[in-house]
Design a protein around this motif. Structure first.
Motif: not given
Length: 243
Positions: A172-190
């Motif tokens: 779900e966190a990945v889906r939200v990051a992709l939907a928002d084009a949130d590069a910071d959130a993707l880069m913060d994936i552990d």
């Protein structure tokens, strides 16, 4: 110049000939992937792909052919439009490169060059790969970026891996990051959590995040599909530079 990017999974089930008994169940993710691929081809027939393969990091050039024969049916694919007898046939072409070629053919693109990265690539190394891609593809000629990676295979009772209750929140966190084009959130994936959950697409997604961060422009995103058929998480998303 990278003008569009699409995030897709790369399971064999995208190819109808390989899942003749389950084409209806797999149709939603297949349709979303083909629509995203055609969206890339509408912008440019020249593609660059980033995908994950555990064999090691390398680049597969467009003048390469392969086949899905290792997955049960001899469905030939090529990474570019080539006359018969031209190009190199690789009998061990990895699955993400085969899927990249299959998508290219069905979307009508001219070529795709595939950059493979390992699932263990750490976020700093992913950032370097993305930064290098932006530099290498800079210039007036438009290029589309195809990002291939599956997520956790630990969803529910149908999971091919041992079910893990953390898989739902992770995807779900990945889906939200992709939907928002949130590069910071993707880069913060552990990366450790992703590895525990078997989400091998993590390193490809973080290369995409680096591309967005290194491009110097803002991006907007849209998710076309997010689900876990057969217990494996798949995401289909489209990114393009925003106004």
């Amino acid at each position: 110049m990278i003008v569009r990017a699409a995030v897709l999974p790369h399971p064999p089930l995208l190819v109808p000939q390989l899942v003749s008994g389950a084409t209806e169940e797999t149709e939603p993710v297949r349709r979303a992937c083909l629509e995203a691929a055609r969206w890339l081809a509408e912008a440019t027939p020249r593609w660059s792909a980033v995908a994950v393969d555990e064999v090691g990091s390398r680049v597969i050039e467009p003048a390469t052919r392969g086949s899905f024969s290792g997955y049960g049916v001899d469905v030939p694919v090529s990474l570019s439009e080539m006359p018969d007898g031209v190009g190199r046939t690789d009998p061990l072409l990895p699955l993400p490169a085969l899927i990249a070629g299959w998508l290219r053919e069905h979307a009508g693109a001219d070529e795709v060059r595939v950059r493979l990265v390992t699932p263990e690539l750490d976020p700093d190394q992913c950032w370097l790969v993305g930064h290098e891609l932006v530099d290498a593809l800079a210039g007036p000629e438009p290029v589309a970026l195809l990002v291939l990676g599956d997520s956790s295979p630990r969803h529910g009772e149908r999971a091919p891996g041992k079910p893990d209750p953390r898989a739902g929140d992770f995807d779900e966190a990945v889906r939200v990051a992709l939907a928002d084009a949130d590069a910071d959130a993707l880069m913060d994936i552990d990366p450790e959590l992703a590895a525990e959950l078997g989400a091998r697409g993590r390193s490809a997604w973080q290369v995409l995040a680096s591309v967005a961060q290194s491009s110097g422009v803002s991006w907007r995103g849209e998710v076309d599909y997010s689900g876990a058929p057969y217990g494996v998480g798949y995401h289909v998303a489209r990114w393009e530079p925003g106004a």
